[in-house]
Design a protein around this motif. Structure first.
Motif, PDB file in Angstrom:
ATOM      1  N   ARG A 201       6.152  15.061  80.895  1.00 51.48           N
ATOM      2  CA  ARG A 201       5.806  14.949  79.466  1.00 51.48           C
ATOM      3  C   ARG A 201       4.390  14.175  80.371  1.00 51.48           C
ATOM      4  O   ARG A 201       3.126  14.075  79.539  1.00 51.48           O
ATOM      5  CB  ARG A 201       6.637  14.089  78.832  1.00 51.48           C
ATOM      6  N   ALA A 241      11.139  20.838  74.067  1.00 52.08           N
ATOM      7  CA  ALA A 241      10.026  19.415  73.193  1.00 52.08           C
ATOM      8  C   ALA A 241       8.996  19.041  73.461  1.00 52.08           C
ATOM      9  O   ALA A 241       7.859  19.402  73.016  1.00 52.08           O
ATOM     10  CB  ALA A 241      11.102  18.419  72.980  1.00 52.08           C
ATOM     11  N   VAL A 242       8.602  19.133  74.985  1.00 48.52           N
ATOM     12  CA  VAL A 242       7.500  19.082  75.748  1.00 48.52           C
ATOM     13  C   VAL A 242       6.745  20.448  75.517  1.00 48.52           C
ATOM     14  O   VAL A 242       5.542  20.573  75.210  1.00 48.52           O
ATOM     15  CB  VAL A 242       6.692  18.138  76.939  1.00 48.52           C
ATOM     16  N   ASP A 244       6.989  22.744  73.736  1.00 47.84           N
ATOM     17  CA  ASP A 244       6.214  22.905  71.965  1.00 47.84           C
ATOM     18  C   ASP A 244       5.201  21.381  72.042  1.00 47.84           C
ATOM     19  O   ASP A 244       4.707  22.582  71.062  1.00 47.84           O
ATOM     20  CB  ASP A 244       7.277  22.916  71.003  1.00 47.84           C
ATOM     21  N   GLU A 245       5.746  20.717  72.348  1.00 47.67           N
ATOM     22  CA  GLU A 245       4.152  19.974  71.937  1.00 47.67           C
ATOM     23  C   GLU A 245       2.345  20.245  72.693  1.00 47.67           C
ATOM     24  O   GLU A 245       1.910  20.509  72.470  1.00 47.67           O
ATOM     25  CB  GLU A 245       4.145  18.264  72.484  1.00 47.67           C
ATOM     26  N   ARG A 248       2.484  25.130  71.598  1.00 49.85           N
ATOM     27  CA  ARG A 248       2.878  25.030  69.582  1.00 49.85           C
ATOM     28  C   ARG A 248       2.947  26.234  69.512  1.00 49.85           C
ATOM     29  O   ARG A 248       4.330  26.501  70.583  1.00 49.85           O
ATOM     30  CB  ARG A 248       2.011  24.467  69.581  1.00 49.85           C
ATOM     31  N   ARG A 287       8.964  20.386  63.180  1.00 46.56           N
ATOM     32  CA  ARG A 287       7.709  19.832  63.673  1.00 46.56           C
ATOM     33  C   ARG A 287       6.926  20.433  64.915  1.00 46.56           C
ATOM     34  O   ARG A 287       5.182  20.101  64.444  1.00 46.56           O
ATOM     35  CB  ARG A 287       8.176  19.154  65.311  1.00 46.56           C
ATOM     36  N   VAL A 288       7.319  21.962  64.932  1.00 48.48           N
ATOM     37  CA  VAL A 288       6.038  23.183  65.830  1.00 48.48           C
ATOM     38  C   VAL A 288       5.174  23.379  64.189  1.00 48.48           C
ATOM     39  O   VAL A 288       3.864  23.434  64.557  1.00 48.48           O
ATOM     40  CB  VAL A 288       6.952  23.885  66.357  1.00 48.48           C
ATOM     41  N   SER A 292      -1.357  19.069  64.192  1.00 47.38           N
ATOM     42  CA  SER A 292      -1.777  19.024  65.868  1.00 47.38           C
ATOM     43  C   SER A 292      -1.049  17.491  66.370  1.00 47.38           C
ATOM     44  O   SER A 292      -2.120  16.370  65.515  1.00 47.38           O
ATOM     45  CB  SER A 292      -2.231  19.313  66.606  1.00 47.38           C
ATOM     46  N   GLY A 293      -0.783  17.101  67.512  1.00 50.97           N
ATOM     47  CA  GLY A 293      -0.230  16.079  67.897  1.00 50.97           C
ATOM     48  C   GLY A 293      -1.307  15.220  68.744  1.00 50.97           C
ATOM     49  O   GLY A 293      -2.159  16.823  69.376  1.00 50.97           O
ATOM     50  N   ALA A 296      -1.818  18.404  72.254  1.00 49.08           N
ATOM     51  CA  ALA A 296      -2.343  19.625  71.695  1.00 49.08           C
ATOM     52  C   ALA A 296      -3.873  19.864  72.028  1.00 49.08           C
ATOM     53  O   ALA A 296      -4.568  20.520  71.899  1.00 49.08           O
ATOM     54  CB  ALA A 296      -1.653  20.345  70.665  1.00 49.08           C
TER      55      ALA A 296
END
Length: 308
Positions: A201, A241-242, A244-245, A248, A287-288, A292-293, A296
Protein backbone atom coordinates in the motif's frame (compact mmCIF):
# COMPACT_ATOMS: atom_id res chain seq x y z
CA UNK A 1 29.24 18.64 20.23
CA UNK A 2 26.13 16.58 19.40
CA UNK A 3 26.39 14.51 16.24
CA UNK A 4 24.26 15.49 13.24
CA UNK A 5 21.36 13.12 12.48
CA UNK A 6 21.51 11.94 8.88
CA UNK A 7 18.96 9.08 9.01
CA UNK A 8 15.83 8.62 11.12
CA UNK A 9 14.92 4.96 11.62
CA UNK A 10 11.36 4.17 12.71
CA UNK A 11 11.09 0.69 14.24
CA UNK A 12 7.74 -0.68 15.51
CA UNK A 13 8.37 -2.93 18.51
CA UNK A 14 6.33 -5.96 17.46
CA UNK A 15 6.93 -9.70 17.58
CA UNK A 16 9.42 -11.27 19.98
CA UNK A 17 12.12 -9.75 22.15
CA UNK A 18 14.72 -11.94 20.43
CA UNK A 19 13.76 -10.53 17.01
CA UNK A 20 13.99 -6.96 18.32
CA UNK A 21 17.43 -7.62 19.81
CA UNK A 22 18.69 -9.12 16.56
CA UNK A 23 17.36 -6.17 14.55
CA UNK A 24 18.78 -3.46 16.83
CA UNK A 25 22.20 -5.11 16.83
CA UNK A 26 22.13 -4.77 13.04
CA UNK A 27 21.48 -1.02 13.40
CA UNK A 28 24.31 -0.62 15.90
CA UNK A 29 26.68 -2.40 13.49
CA UNK A 30 26.13 0.14 10.69
CA UNK A 31 29.26 1.74 9.26
CA UNK A 32 27.22 4.97 8.86
CA UNK A 33 26.70 6.07 12.47
CA UNK A 34 24.71 9.33 12.06
CA UNK A 35 21.28 7.92 12.84
CA UNK A 36 18.47 8.10 15.37
CA UNK A 37 16.41 5.00 16.14
CA UNK A 38 12.79 5.67 17.17
CA UNK A 39 11.18 2.69 18.93
CA UNK A 40 7.39 2.71 18.97
CA UNK A 41 5.15 0.09 20.52
CA UNK A 42 2.71 -0.92 23.24
CA UNK A 43 2.97 -0.99 27.02
CA UNK A 44 3.72 -4.71 26.78
CA UNK A 45 6.91 -4.17 24.78
CA UNK A 46 8.09 -0.94 26.41
CA UNK A 47 10.56 -2.68 28.74
CA UNK A 48 12.35 -4.26 25.76
CA UNK A 49 12.65 -0.90 24.03
CA UNK A 50 13.80 0.97 27.12
CA UNK A 51 16.56 -1.58 27.74
CA UNK A 52 18.06 -0.67 24.38
CA UNK A 53 17.58 3.08 24.90
CA UNK A 54 19.72 2.86 28.04
CA UNK A 55 22.58 1.41 26.00
CA UNK A 56 22.84 4.09 23.30
CA UNK A 57 21.72 7.72 23.37
CA UNK A 58 20.80 7.57 19.67
CA UNK A 59 17.93 5.22 20.56
CA UNK A 60 14.67 6.81 21.75
CA UNK A 61 11.44 5.24 23.00
CA UNK A 62 8.31 7.13 22.00
CA UNK A 63 6.01 8.00 24.92
CA UNK A 64 2.73 6.89 23.30
CA UNK A 65 1.46 3.34 23.57
CA UNK A 66 0.38 2.28 20.08
CA UNK A 67 -1.04 -0.95 18.69
CA UNK A 68 -0.15 -2.11 15.21
CA UNK A 69 2.57 -1.41 12.68
CA UNK A 70 0.86 1.45 10.82
CA UNK A 71 0.16 3.34 14.05
CA UNK A 72 3.74 2.82 15.22
CA UNK A 73 5.17 4.10 11.94
CA UNK A 74 2.89 7.13 12.05
CA UNK A 75 3.92 7.97 15.62
CA UNK A 76 7.59 7.73 14.70
CA UNK A 77 7.40 9.55 11.36
CA UNK A 78 6.21 12.81 12.92
CA UNK A 79 9.38 12.84 15.07
CA UNK A 80 11.95 12.16 12.35
CA UNK A 81 14.80 14.68 12.41
CA UNK A 82 17.12 13.27 9.76
CA UNK A 83 17.46 14.16 6.10
CA UNK A 84 16.49 10.57 5.27
CA UNK A 85 13.95 8.16 6.77
CA UNK A 86 13.60 4.37 6.72
CA UNK A 87 10.77 2.21 8.08
CA UNK A 88 12.47 -0.80 9.65
CA UNK A 89 10.81 -3.86 11.21
CA UNK A 90 12.08 -6.45 13.64
CA UNK A 91 11.98 -9.22 11.02
CA UNK A 92 14.93 -7.70 9.14
CA UNK A 93 18.61 -7.56 10.06
CA UNK A 94 20.56 -4.99 8.04
CA UNK A 95 23.87 -5.66 6.34
CA UNK A 96 26.52 -3.39 7.91
CA UNK A 97 26.78 -1.18 4.81
CA UNK A 98 23.06 -0.68 4.18
CA UNK A 99 22.90 2.91 5.45
CA UNK A 100 26.30 3.83 3.99
CA UNK A 101 25.38 2.73 0.45
CA UNK A 102 21.83 4.10 0.38
CA UNK A 103 22.70 7.49 1.90
CA UNK A 104 25.67 7.77 -0.48
CA UNK A 105 23.31 7.14 -3.40
CA UNK A 106 20.77 9.80 -2.43
CA UNK A 107 23.53 12.27 -1.53
CA UNK A 108 25.13 11.74 -4.95
CA UNK A 109 21.78 11.84 -6.81
CA UNK A 110 19.99 14.87 -5.46
CA UNK A 111 16.97 14.57 -7.80
CA UNK A 112 16.07 11.09 -6.54
CA UNK A 113 13.67 10.64 -3.62
CA UNK A 114 14.16 6.96 -2.79
CA UNK A 115 16.53 4.03 -3.12
CA UNK A 116 16.24 0.43 -2.02
CA UNK A 117 18.30 -2.72 -1.73
CA UNK A 118 17.33 -6.38 -1.73
CA UNK A 119 16.13 -8.30 1.31
CA UNK A 120 17.09 -11.97 1.28
CA UNK A 121 16.30 -15.12 3.19
CA UNK A 122 18.96 -16.66 5.46
CA UNK A 123 19.68 -19.02 2.55
CA UNK A 124 20.43 -16.06 0.27
CA UNK A 125 17.29 -15.99 -1.91
CA UNK A 126 15.58 -12.63 -2.61
CA UNK A 127 12.34 -12.31 -0.62
CA UNK A 128 10.74 -10.45 -3.56
CA UNK A 129 11.47 -11.98 -6.98
CA UNK A 130 13.48 -9.45 -9.05
CA UNK A 131 12.03 -8.30 -12.37
CA UNK A 132 14.95 -6.65 -14.22
CA UNK A 133 12.88 -6.36 -17.42
CA UNK A 134 10.73 -3.56 -15.95
CA UNK A 135 13.71 -1.25 -15.39
CA UNK A 136 14.47 1.24 -18.15
CA UNK A 137 17.98 2.14 -17.02
CA UNK A 138 20.76 0.20 -15.38
CA UNK A 139 24.49 0.40 -14.96
CA UNK A 140 27.44 -0.18 -12.69
CA UNK A 141 26.64 0.96 -9.18
CA UNK A 142 30.03 2.64 -8.78
CA UNK A 143 29.11 5.05 -11.58
CA UNK A 144 26.31 6.58 -9.50
CA UNK A 145 28.11 6.49 -6.16
CA UNK A 146 31.16 8.56 -7.13
CA UNK A 147 33.40 5.49 -7.06
CA UNK A 148 32.30 4.23 -3.64
CA UNK A 149 35.13 2.04 -2.37
CA UNK A 150 34.65 -1.65 -1.69
CA UNK A 151 31.85 -2.29 -4.22
CA UNK A 152 31.85 -5.52 -6.17
CA UNK A 153 32.61 -5.04 -9.86
CA UNK A 154 29.34 -6.84 -10.58
CA UNK A 155 27.24 -4.57 -8.36
CA UNK A 156 24.37 -3.21 -10.45
CA UNK A 157 22.02 -0.26 -10.14
CA UNK A 158 18.56 -0.35 -11.71
CA UNK A 159 16.11 2.48 -12.26
CA UNK A 160 12.49 2.37 -13.41
CA UNK A 161 9.05 3.84 -12.94
CA UNK A 162 7.61 2.49 -9.71
CA UNK A 163 4.08 2.13 -11.08
CA UNK A 164 5.27 -0.53 -13.55
CA UNK A 165 6.19 -2.84 -10.66
CA UNK A 166 2.91 -2.70 -8.83
CA UNK A 167 0.95 -5.20 -10.89
CA UNK A 168 3.13 -7.95 -9.39
CA UNK A 169 2.98 -6.57 -5.86
CA UNK A 170 5.70 -5.00 -3.76
CA UNK A 171 9.08 -4.54 -5.44
CA UNK A 172 11.15 -4.87 -2.25
CA UNK A 173 10.64 -4.35 1.49
CA UNK A 174 10.20 -1.06 3.31
CA UNK A 175 12.92 -2.20 5.71
CA UNK A 176 15.51 -1.77 2.93
CA UNK A 177 14.01 1.38 1.36
CA UNK A 178 15.54 4.76 2.19
CA UNK A 179 13.41 7.86 1.54
CA UNK A 180 14.05 11.55 1.72
CA UNK A 181 12.14 12.57 4.83
CA UNK A 182 9.92 15.06 2.99
CA UNK A 183 8.89 12.21 0.69
CA UNK A 184 8.24 9.87 3.62
CA UNK A 185 5.97 12.47 5.21
CA UNK A 186 3.64 12.23 2.20
CA UNK A 187 2.77 8.72 3.39
CA UNK A 188 1.13 9.88 6.64
CA UNK A 189 -2.45 9.64 5.26
CA UNK A 190 -1.84 6.00 4.29
CA UNK A 191 -0.79 5.15 7.86
CA UNK A 192 -4.23 5.67 9.38
CA UNK A 193 -5.33 2.06 8.85
CA UNK A 194 -3.65 -1.25 9.57
CA UNK A 195 -3.11 -3.60 6.65
CA UNK A 196 -1.52 -6.98 6.12
CA UNK A 197 -0.21 -5.58 2.84
CA UNK A 198 1.20 -2.34 4.29
CA UNK A 199 4.43 -2.42 2.26
CA UNK A 200 2.42 -2.79 -0.96
CA UNK A 201 0.00 0.00 0.00
CA UNK A 202 2.76 2.48 0.88
CA UNK A 203 4.70 1.67 -2.27
CA UNK A 204 1.54 2.35 -4.28
CA UNK A 205 1.25 5.74 -2.58
CA UNK A 206 4.83 6.50 -3.60
CA UNK A 207 4.23 5.45 -7.20
CA UNK A 208 2.91 8.86 -8.24
CA UNK A 209 5.88 10.66 -6.67
CA UNK A 210 9.02 8.59 -7.19
CA UNK A 211 11.04 6.50 -9.57
CA UNK A 212 12.39 3.33 -7.98
CA UNK A 213 16.15 2.92 -7.66
CA UNK A 214 17.35 -0.55 -6.77
CA UNK A 215 20.88 -1.28 -5.66
CA UNK A 216 21.10 -4.97 -6.57
CA UNK A 217 22.93 -5.99 -3.40
CA UNK A 218 21.66 -7.61 -0.23
CA UNK A 219 20.67 -4.95 2.28
CA UNK A 220 19.14 -7.19 4.95
CA UNK A 221 18.37 -10.75 5.95
CA UNK A 222 14.66 -11.39 6.44
CA UNK A 223 13.75 -13.68 9.35
CA UNK A 224 9.93 -13.59 9.52
CA UNK A 225 7.97 -14.35 12.66
CA UNK A 226 5.59 -17.33 12.27
CA UNK A 227 2.23 -16.32 10.77
CA UNK A 228 -1.12 -17.97 11.43
CA UNK A 229 -3.41 -19.13 8.63
CA UNK A 230 -5.74 -16.23 9.45
CA UNK A 231 -2.90 -13.70 9.15
CA UNK A 232 -1.83 -15.14 5.79
CA UNK A 233 -5.43 -15.04 4.56
CA UNK A 234 -5.86 -11.42 5.64
CA UNK A 235 -2.60 -10.49 3.94
CA UNK A 236 -3.91 -11.89 0.63
CA UNK A 237 -7.23 -10.04 1.02
CA UNK A 238 -5.48 -6.75 1.76
CA UNK A 239 -3.11 -7.23 -1.18
CA UNK A 240 -6.02 -7.76 -3.58
CA UNK A 241 -7.71 -4.61 -2.24
CA UNK A 242 -4.53 -2.63 -2.98
CA UNK A 243 -4.28 -4.26 -6.43
CA UNK A 244 -7.82 -3.15 -7.29
CA UNK A 245 -7.23 0.35 -5.91
CA UNK A 246 -4.25 0.73 -8.22
CA UNK A 247 -5.56 -0.90 -11.38
CA UNK A 248 -9.33 -0.59 -10.90
CA UNK A 249 -11.01 -2.38 -13.84
CA UNK A 250 -8.05 -2.43 -16.21
CA UNK A 251 -8.08 -6.22 -15.81
CA UNK A 252 -11.11 -6.27 -18.15
CA UNK A 253 -8.87 -5.26 -21.09
CA UNK A 254 -5.37 -6.17 -19.88
CA UNK A 255 -4.85 -9.94 -20.11
CA UNK A 256 -1.85 -10.01 -17.81
CA UNK A 257 -3.65 -8.02 -15.12
CA UNK A 258 -6.62 -10.37 -15.47
CA UNK A 259 -4.35 -13.40 -14.99
CA UNK A 260 -2.63 -11.88 -11.97
CA UNK A 261 -5.96 -10.98 -10.42
CA UNK A 262 -7.29 -14.52 -10.94
CA UNK A 263 -4.18 -15.90 -9.23
CA UNK A 264 -4.76 -13.61 -6.24
CA UNK A 265 -8.41 -14.64 -6.04
CA UNK A 266 -7.44 -18.31 -6.19
CA UNK A 267 -5.08 -17.92 -3.23
CA UNK A 268 -7.83 -16.28 -1.20
CA UNK A 269 -10.42 -18.87 -2.22
CA UNK A 270 -8.19 -21.65 -0.91
CA UNK A 271 -8.37 -20.08 2.56
CA UNK A 272 -11.94 -18.67 2.70
CA UNK A 273 -15.21 -20.57 3.13
CA UNK A 274 -17.31 -20.19 -0.02
CA UNK A 275 -20.09 -18.17 1.67
CA UNK A 276 -17.61 -15.69 3.16
CA UNK A 277 -15.81 -15.40 -0.18
CA UNK A 278 -19.05 -14.49 -1.96
CA UNK A 279 -19.87 -11.71 0.50
CA UNK A 280 -16.35 -10.37 0.33
CA UNK A 281 -16.35 -10.37 -3.52
CA UNK A 282 -19.61 -8.40 -3.58
CA UNK A 283 -18.16 -5.77 -1.26
CA UNK A 284 -14.99 -5.55 -3.33
CA UNK A 285 -17.00 -5.25 -6.57
CA UNK A 286 -18.94 -2.28 -5.16
CA UNK A 287 -15.64 -0.66 -4.22
CA UNK A 288 -14.18 -1.15 -7.71
CA UNK A 289 -17.28 0.39 -9.31
CA UNK A 290 -17.12 3.45 -7.07
CA UNK A 291 -15.48 6.70 -8.25
CA UNK A 292 -11.71 6.74 -8.43
CA UNK A 293 -9.89 7.15 -5.14
CA UNK A 294 -6.80 9.31 -4.60
CA UNK A 295 -4.38 6.46 -5.31
CA UNK A 296 -5.83 5.76 -8.76
CA UNK A 297 -5.96 9.48 -9.52
CA UNK A 298 -2.32 9.91 -8.53
CA UNK A 299 -1.24 7.07 -10.81
CA UNK A 300 -3.27 8.47 -13.71
CA UNK A 301 -1.65 11.88 -13.17
CA UNK A 302 1.80 10.29 -13.25
CA UNK A 303 0.93 8.47 -16.50
CA UNK A 304 -0.29 11.75 -18.03
CA UNK A 305 2.91 13.51 -16.97
CA UNK A 306 5.04 10.87 -18.69
CA UNK A 307 3.06 11.31 -21.93
CA UNK A 308 3.78 15.07 -22.15
Amino acid sequence: MEQEILVSIVLPVLGSEAALDRCVRGVLAQSEARWQLLLSGSAGTRAWAEAWARRDRRIQVLPEDVAGRAAALRAGLVRCQGMFTVFLDAEHVWASDFLALTTAFLTSNTLEDMVCMEARTPEGRPTVPPRPAVYREHGQLSSVLDGEAGLSRNATWYRGELARHLRWGEYTRLAVTLLRTECAELLLPALRDESGALDYRLQARMAAKCAVNLLALSGAVHRPEPATAEQRRQREIDALAVFDEIHRRQWETDRELARLRRERMARIEQRLPLQALGAWCQALWRRVQSPSGPMATDLETRSADRSL
